[in-house]
Write a protein that holds these residues in place. Sequence first.
Motif, mmCIF file in Angstrom:
data_model
loop_
_atom_site.group_PDB
_atom_site.id
_atom_site.type_symbol
_atom_site.label_atom_id
_atom_site.label_comp_id
_atom_site.label_asym_id
_atom_site.label_seq_id
_atom_site.Cartn_x
_atom_site.Cartn_y
_atom_site.Cartn_z
ATOM 1 N N THR A 32 0.840 -1.206 0.000
ATOM 2 C CA THR A 32 0.000 0.000 0.000
ATOM 3 C C THR A 32 0.869 1.248 0.000
ATOM 4 O O THR A 32 0.543 2.253 -0.638
ATOM 5 C CB THR A 32 -0.935 0.028 1.228
ATOM 6 O OG1 THR A 32 -0.180 0.148 2.429
ATOM 7 C CG2 THR A 32 -1.807 -1.215 1.289
ATOM 8 N N SER A 36 1.119 3.874 -3.193
ATOM 9 C CA SER A 36 0.766 5.268 -2.934
ATOM 10 C C SER A 36 1.835 6.218 -3.451
ATOM 11 O O SER A 36 1.534 7.312 -3.911
ATOM 12 C CB SER A 36 0.542 5.489 -1.439
ATOM 13 O OG SER A 36 0.184 6.826 -1.175
ATOM 14 N N TYR A 40 -0.625 6.566 -7.322
ATOM 15 C CA TYR A 40 -1.325 7.624 -6.591
ATOM 16 C C TYR A 40 -1.962 7.015 -5.358
ATOM 17 O O TYR A 40 -2.103 5.792 -5.251
ATOM 18 C CB TYR A 40 -2.372 8.309 -7.476
ATOM 19 C CG TYR A 40 -1.750 9.111 -8.598
ATOM 20 C CD1 TYR A 40 -1.301 10.411 -8.375
ATOM 21 C CD2 TYR A 40 -1.584 8.551 -9.855
ATOM 22 C CE1 TYR A 40 -0.715 11.147 -9.395
ATOM 23 C CE2 TYR A 40 -1.000 9.280 -10.883
ATOM 24 C CZ TYR A 40 -0.567 10.567 -10.643
ATOM 25 O OH TYR A 40 0.022 11.293 -11.646
ATOM 26 N N TYR A 41 -2.380 7.875 -4.417
ATOM 27 C CA TYR A 41 -2.801 7.374 -3.109
ATOM 28 C C TYR A 41 -3.972 6.406 -3.194
ATOM 29 O O TYR A 41 -4.063 5.479 -2.403
ATOM 30 C CB TYR A 41 -3.154 8.546 -2.188
ATOM 31 C CG TYR A 41 -4.444 9.247 -2.508
ATOM 32 C CD1 TYR A 41 -5.609 8.926 -1.828
ATOM 33 C CD2 TYR A 41 -4.498 10.228 -3.485
ATOM 34 C CE1 TYR A 41 -6.800 9.566 -2.102
ATOM 35 C CE2 TYR A 41 -5.680 10.876 -3.767
ATOM 36 C CZ TYR A 41 -6.827 10.555 -3.081
ATOM 37 O OH TYR A 41 -8.002 11.184 -3.366
ATOM 38 N N HIS A 42 -4.871 6.606 -4.165
ATOM 39 C CA HIS A 42 -6.019 5.702 -4.229
ATOM 40 C C HIS A 42 -5.627 4.311 -4.717
ATOM 41 O O HIS A 42 -6.433 3.378 -4.622
ATOM 42 C CB HIS A 42 -7.119 6.284 -5.117
ATOM 43 C CG HIS A 42 -6.635 6.827 -6.432
ATOM 44 N ND1 HIS A 42 -6.117 8.091 -6.563
ATOM 45 C CD2 HIS A 42 -6.593 6.274 -7.656
ATOM 46 C CE1 HIS A 42 -5.777 8.304 -7.824
ATOM 47 N NE2 HIS A 42 -6.050 7.217 -8.500
ATOM 48 N N PHE A 45 -5.761 0.828 -2.576
ATOM 49 C CA PHE A 45 -6.788 -0.211 -2.686
ATOM 50 C C PHE A 45 -6.345 -1.339 -3.595
ATOM 51 O O PHE A 45 -6.802 -2.471 -3.463
ATOM 52 C CB PHE A 45 -8.087 0.395 -3.225
ATOM 53 C CG PHE A 45 -8.885 1.129 -2.189
ATOM 54 C CD1 PHE A 45 -9.369 0.489 -1.081
ATOM 55 C CD2 PHE A 45 -9.133 2.488 -2.328
ATOM 56 C CE1 PHE A 45 -10.114 1.159 -0.124
ATOM 57 C CE2 PHE A 45 -9.875 3.178 -1.381
ATOM 58 C CZ PHE A 45 -10.359 2.502 -0.280
ATOM 59 N N TRP A 374 -2.691 13.746 0.033
ATOM 60 C CA TRP A 374 -3.039 12.661 -0.891
ATOM 61 C C TRP A 374 -2.244 11.403 -0.619
ATOM 62 O O TRP A 374 -2.017 10.594 -1.504
ATOM 63 C CB TRP A 374 -2.844 13.088 -2.347
ATOM 64 C CG TRP A 374 -3.510 14.362 -2.677
ATOM 65 C CD1 TRP A 374 -4.825 14.693 -2.520
ATOM 66 C CD2 TRP A 374 -2.888 15.548 -3.199
ATOM 67 N NE1 TRP A 374 -5.062 15.980 -2.916
ATOM 68 C CE2 TRP A 374 -3.895 16.531 -3.332
ATOM 69 C CE3 TRP A 374 -1.588 15.866 -3.554
ATOM 70 C CZ2 TRP A 374 -3.631 17.799 -3.808
ATOM 71 C CZ3 TRP A 374 -1.331 17.128 -4.038
ATOM 72 C CH2 TRP A 374 -2.344 18.076 -4.162
ATOM 73 N N ALA A 376 -1.932 7.737 1.060
ATOM 74 C CA ALA A 376 -2.812 6.683 1.547
ATOM 75 C C ALA A 376 -2.368 6.230 2.927
ATOM 76 O O ALA A 376 -1.207 6.314 3.286
ATOM 77 C CB ALA A 376 -2.791 5.498 0.580
ATOM 78 N N TYR A 382 -10.008 3.844 3.747
ATOM 79 C CA TYR A 382 -10.460 5.237 3.702
ATOM 80 C C TYR A 382 -9.583 6.107 2.807
ATOM 81 O O TYR A 382 -9.488 7.311 3.006
ATOM 82 C CB TYR A 382 -10.523 5.845 5.111
ATOM 83 C CG TYR A 382 -11.303 5.013 6.077
ATOM 84 C CD1 TYR A 382 -12.654 4.744 5.859
ATOM 85 C CD2 TYR A 382 -10.691 4.453 7.188
ATOM 86 C CE1 TYR A 382 -13.375 3.952 6.728
ATOM 87 C CE2 TYR A 382 -11.414 3.658 8.065
ATOM 88 C CZ TYR A 382 -12.759 3.411 7.834
ATOM 89 O OH TYR A 382 -13.465 2.633 8.694
ATOM 90 N N ALA A 383 -8.916 5.504 1.841
ATOM 91 C CA ALA A 383 -8.005 6.285 1.005
ATOM 92 C C ALA A 383 -8.762 7.301 0.154
ATOM 93 O O ALA A 383 -8.177 8.260 -0.318
ATOM 94 C CB ALA A 383 -7.191 5.355 0.103
ATOM 95 N N LEU A 384 -10.029 7.096 -0.062
ATOM 96 C CA LEU A 384 -10.793 8.034 -0.881
ATOM 97 C C LEU A 384 -11.836 8.800 -0.073
ATOM 98 O O LEU A 384 -12.642 9.522 -0.639
ATOM 99 C CB LEU A 384 -11.497 7.284 -2.023
ATOM 100 C CG LEU A 384 -10.575 6.650 -3.060
ATOM 101 C CD1 LEU A 384 -11.388 5.885 -4.082
ATOM 102 C CD2 LEU A 384 -9.734 7.704 -3.750
ATOM 103 N N SER A 385 -11.835 8.652 1.230
ATOM 104 C CA SER A 385 -12.829 9.346 2.042
ATOM 105 C C SER A 385 -12.401 10.779 2.292
ATOM 106 O O SER A 385 -11.280 11.180 1.994
ATOM 107 C CB SER A 385 -13.035 8.610 3.374
ATOM 108 O OG SER A 385 -11.853 8.650 4.135
#
Length: 419
Positions: A32, A36, A40-42, A45, A374, A376, A382-385
């Motif tokens: 992870t 990231s 990118y951070y998302h 997942f 940005w 993760a 919760y990377a996109l919350s």
Amino acid sequence: MGYAPMLRRWPYIYAGLAFTTLATLLLELSLTRIFSVVFYYHFAFLAISIALFGLGAGGIFSYLVASWRGELPAKLSVLSTAAALATWVSLAVSLTRREPGTAELTAVYFSSALPFFFAGTAVALVISATIERVNRIYFCDLAGAAAGCLLLLPMLELTGGPNTVGTAGLTFAVAGCIWAQLTNSRALRGATGVLAAAILTLLAANTHYGFLDVRHAKGRDLRRQQERFVGWNSFSRVALAGEAGSAMIYIDADASTGVPAFDFDHLSEAERREALKLGPSLPYLLRPGAKVLVIGAGGGWDVARALAAGSRDVTAVEINPLIAETIMRRRFPHYSRGLYWRPEVRLVVEDARAFLRRSREEYQVIQATLVDTWAATAAGAYALSENNLYTLEAFTEYLEHLSDDGVLAFTRWGLNPPR
């Protein structure tokens, strides 16, 4: 199937399973962090998806492996060894991708799934063969996984993201050695031992020379940034680039924060104007000399603006100790002329919401400037919350700590929404 000889040596079984699941969780969580940074951070997942896919496919494949000839411990040793080699292959593939395109992501996905595939096959075979002690087996399974989670934090800080992945590969190799001890094959025991020693040597060499490291991230060549310092922790990869006076701190090779280099003991009028000329300086022009709380202090530009406006009581809250303590206070304090060591500045290394909840003080200025990193989380969750600094409850806490004549100032990136 060769189960009976194995079942007479339960401690080896427990240890082999624990090391296998330890390596699996350590690999998943460290990926992870790698994703990231490199993508990118998302994409944090993506690591979870890869782990679930590989483990599930391995569980199905175990039905086929169980029917093959040969003793079970030998199969488990080969599978764990294959996972060790696949871990290093996946690391090389992930770190050599220059552009996050479809072909590159496909290569990363399937190469990174291989160690989970082999591990999933091994774990399924062990559980199916040891059903008579499934309670103890399941305990060792969970204990190993928990140890992998706990090991992640010190490994990231001590060795960095790529070497943490490499450590997962070494742990798989150790599991292969343990399974080999349950076999009658002296050749297999020797081969797994040699391989584990080779991976240990490779890991030590990579720690010293860094031939497998993050050099390209998000389509950019990081070597051009001339990084003076690189550190990893559960929050992010933090790098300091440039010289004093123009230094930048990069978080996960994307978001950045500058490091001001004003001499506040001999600040000229021209330097004062330079510090206060940009938009985030507006609160200090409205409330010169204010008591200030800076959220997400980073490299210290908001702190410098407050001091340039005459503030003598500045609380700087920064959640990442690599930035606040390692770079700004211990390793490179001269880059900012000791900004975070000044008597007017109180540095707090903590989450801003947690700090506010236990604080009873009021401030004339509460400021947060471009605090979105940005990056993760280590768990990929919760990377996109939403950022919890922007919730209704957060603003309630800010207002509760703001004086009657106070100014609450937030600066955010201006992004055009898709149409």
